[in-house]
Design an enzyme around this catalytic site. Structure first.
Site, PDB file in Angstrom:
ATOM      1  N   GLY A   1       0.765  -1.150  -0.164  1.00 26.06           N
ATOM      2  CA  GLY A   1       0.155   0.044   0.023  1.00 26.06           C
ATOM      3  C   GLY A   1       1.014   1.303  -0.013  1.00 26.06           C
TER       4      GLY A   1
ATOM      5  N   ASN B   1       0.339   9.563   0.352  1.00 28.41           N
ATOM      6  CA  ASN B   1       0.863  10.702  -0.012  1.00 28.41           C
ATOM      7  C   ASN B   1       2.648  10.503   1.046  1.00 28.41           C
ATOM      8  OD1 ASN B   1      -0.516  11.664  -1.800  1.00 28.41           O
ATOM      9  ND2 ASN B   1      -1.735  12.897  -0.127  1.00 28.41           N
TER      10      ASN B   1
ATOM     11  N   ASP C   1     -12.813   9.481   7.848  1.00 31.19           N
ATOM     12  CA  ASP C   1     -12.643   9.613   5.838  1.00 31.19           C
ATOM     13  C   ASP C   1     -13.281   8.390   6.085  1.00 31.19           C
ATOM     14  OD1 ASP C   1     -11.873   9.639   4.559  1.00 31.19           O
ATOM     15  OD2 ASP C   1      -9.508   9.437   4.663  1.00 31.19           O
TER      16      ASP C   1
END
Length: 416
Positions: A19, A22, A134
């Site tokens: 994975g 940023n 989120d």
């Protein structure tokens, strides 16, 4: 192990990237002590500091450490190096829910099971004052048996009682209307909205709100402008309609979904999990106590525990800086008086800079306001139990040690 090279972090052999974000990469790890796989999130410390995201990283670690639920990714330990922060987590082998969807809807029974697990995990978080903010398929993982695991708590928030959150966050297709309006909002209602968008996507194969341009997308979200594709049942439509209510005050709550919704309750078995034993007693004590302006929360307790002290996570080693924590079986006001008495005993002066924080200096340099020798902050755990955090930023180590010893002796004498 063929999957792993020679690179190691602590007891973990590091393998391929599974994975990437940023500021971090997630690597497959192998625990050489017990032969199990882990996920190692490797965060670039310099980049995080450059972007001012230290608090977000600490928040994610503390949040994951606090939560103990089978549908939430577990954190094992945190390893800090000079340039990296490594979060060692449970390895979830099935990948992201977004990969499983791939513009293809699920069978109703599979969608319901995943939605039930999502709601159970989010409800568990909310009952402990944690809001994810989120939620999206990319942050939902699947294990080898197809069970859901919530991850990525970097945007999570733990507000004071009654507070409205004000930081806009989340992913465009999944954010609630109140976030777009850039007003204060309830973290609970925001998470409920995102769960509704995810449920729609599970059943339809695509999200209800989507557009190439943000202004058009936001208009659709603000108006709850979406269309059910063929095949949705009346019960499914009713539940999604009640969740995707643009008004957060009338939007259905998690409790109402769990208790009242007939479609949701089919085959539902709630999961009851307790906090880990190491913090359970502390949290119970907090919940029983009255609130105050400087009342400590469970996250601070975890941060002060010996196995997860994050206070130096972004600090370089510096022999001139020291930090000590001392317990006090007094009220916050009484503890401040003890600090003043201990300082006087070793010829130091005390100046309050906040209600429960003081600056401590040698008396002869008190007029030099730019010179901060020590600071002491009182953190209230319960009305009659506090933690004193003493920091040294300048000056002689001898004075720092003398003050700490003076305060420790004073506090020890009163309970002996």
């Amino acid at each position: 192990m063929g999957l792993f090279g020679t690179k190691k972090i602590g007891k973990y052999e590091i393998g391929r990237t599974i994975g990437e974000g940023n500021f971090a990469k997630v690597k497959l790890g192998y625990d050489t002590t017990n032969g199990t796989y882990v996920a190692v999130k490797i965060i670039d410390k310099a980049l995080v500091i450059q972007k001012g995201l230290e608090s977000q990283v600490k928040r994610e670690i503390r949040t994951m450490k606090l939560l103990n639920h089978p549908n939430i990714v577990q954190i094992h330990e945190v390893i800090g190096t000079k340039t990296k922060i490594c979060i060692v987590m449970e390895y979830v082998s099935g990948g992201q829910l977004s990969d499983r969807l791939g513009r293809q809807k699920m069978k109703e029974s599979d969608a319901r099971k995943l939605f039930q697990q999502l709601i159970d995990a989010v409800d568990y978080c909310h009952n402990r004052g944690v809001y994810h903010r989120d939620l999206k398929p990319q942050n939902l993982l699947l294990d080898s048996k197809g069970n859901l695991k919530v991850s990525d708590f970097g945007l999570s928030a733990v507000p004071k009682s009654g507070d409205m959150l004000s930081t806009a966050c989340g992913s465009p297709c999944y954010i609630a209307p109140e976030l777009i309006m850039n007003k204060g909002y309830s973290g609970a209602a925001v998470d409920v909205w995102s769960c509704g968008v995810i449920l729609f996507e599970l059943l339809a194969g695509y999200p209800p709100f989507d557009d190439h341009t943000l202004p058009v997308l936001y208009k659709k979200i603000l108006r709850a402008d979406y269309t059910f594709p063929p095949g949705f049942t009346g019960e499914q439509k009713r539940l999604i309609f009640n969740i995707l209510d643009p008004n957060p005050l009338s939007r259905i709550t998690l409790a109402e979904i769990i208790i009242k919704d007939s479609w949701f309750k089919i085959g539902y078995t709630p999961v009851y999990h307790q906090l880990s034993d190491s913090i359970k007693d502390n949290v119970a004590e907090i919940n029983a106590a009255t609130a105050s302006s400087n009342f400590i929360n469970a996250f601070q307790i975890i941060a002060m525990s010996s196995d997860l002290d994050l206070s130096g996570l972004f600090e370089e080693n510096d022999d001139k800086r020291y930090k000590t924590r001392i317990g006090s079986k007094n009220t916050a006001q009484e503890t401040i008086k003890k600090i003043e008495a201990a300082a006087t005993y070793v010829s130091l002066s005390v100046e309050r800079i906040k209600h429960f924080k003081v600056k401590i200096q040698p008396k002869e340099i008190r007029s030099r306001s730019s010179y901060d020798l020590l600071s002491a902050e009182v953190i209230e755990v319960t009305p009659t139990n506090c933690v004193i955090e003493i920091s040294k930023s300048a000056g002689e180590l001898r004075l720092y040690m003398e003050f700490c010893q003076s305060l420790s002796s004073l506090l020890t004498a009163e309970v002996s």
